[in-house]
Design a protein around this motif. Structure first.
Motif: not given
Length: 100
Positions: A13-19, A49-59
């Motif tokens: 997930k971290t790699v996904t957010l960075l890329l 797409v990137t921000f959605g991934s981040l928000l889902a992880g935070v949620a």
């Protein structure tokens, strides 16, 4: 923390957010430099797409949402982001065909 998340999942997930952030940055920079509307949409799509991934992880991790709810949210935001990306490609193709 809501359940146990594999360190491999956290790493990916971290790699996904960075890329995703890097792609968004370069697309926004190119849009700014060229003034291209399609590149602006491309940046917005990848940013979504990137921000959605981040928000889902935070949620899931910080606010205790169920994994299913977080996954549903992430999938919906990803679909919306990909729709914007698809539109950016259509808008580019359409503008090019109008110039001919």
């Amino acid at each position: 923390m809501n359940g146990q998340i594999s360190p491999i999942v956290v790493g990916l997930k971290t790699v996904t957010l960075l890329l995703g952030g890097l792609i968004t940055y370069f697309a926004a920079k190119a849009a700014s430099k060229t003034g291209s509307r399609s590149l602006t949409y491309l940046a917005v799509g990848f940013g979504t797409v990137t921000f959605g991934s981040l928000l889902a992880g935070v949620a899931d991790q910080l606010f205790g949402f169920s994994v299913g709810t977080a996954l549903l949210f992430e999938t919906a935001v990803t679909a919306a982001g990909f729709a914007v990306i698809a539109y950016s490609l259509y808008a580019s193709d359409r503008a090019a065909s109008l110039d001919r």
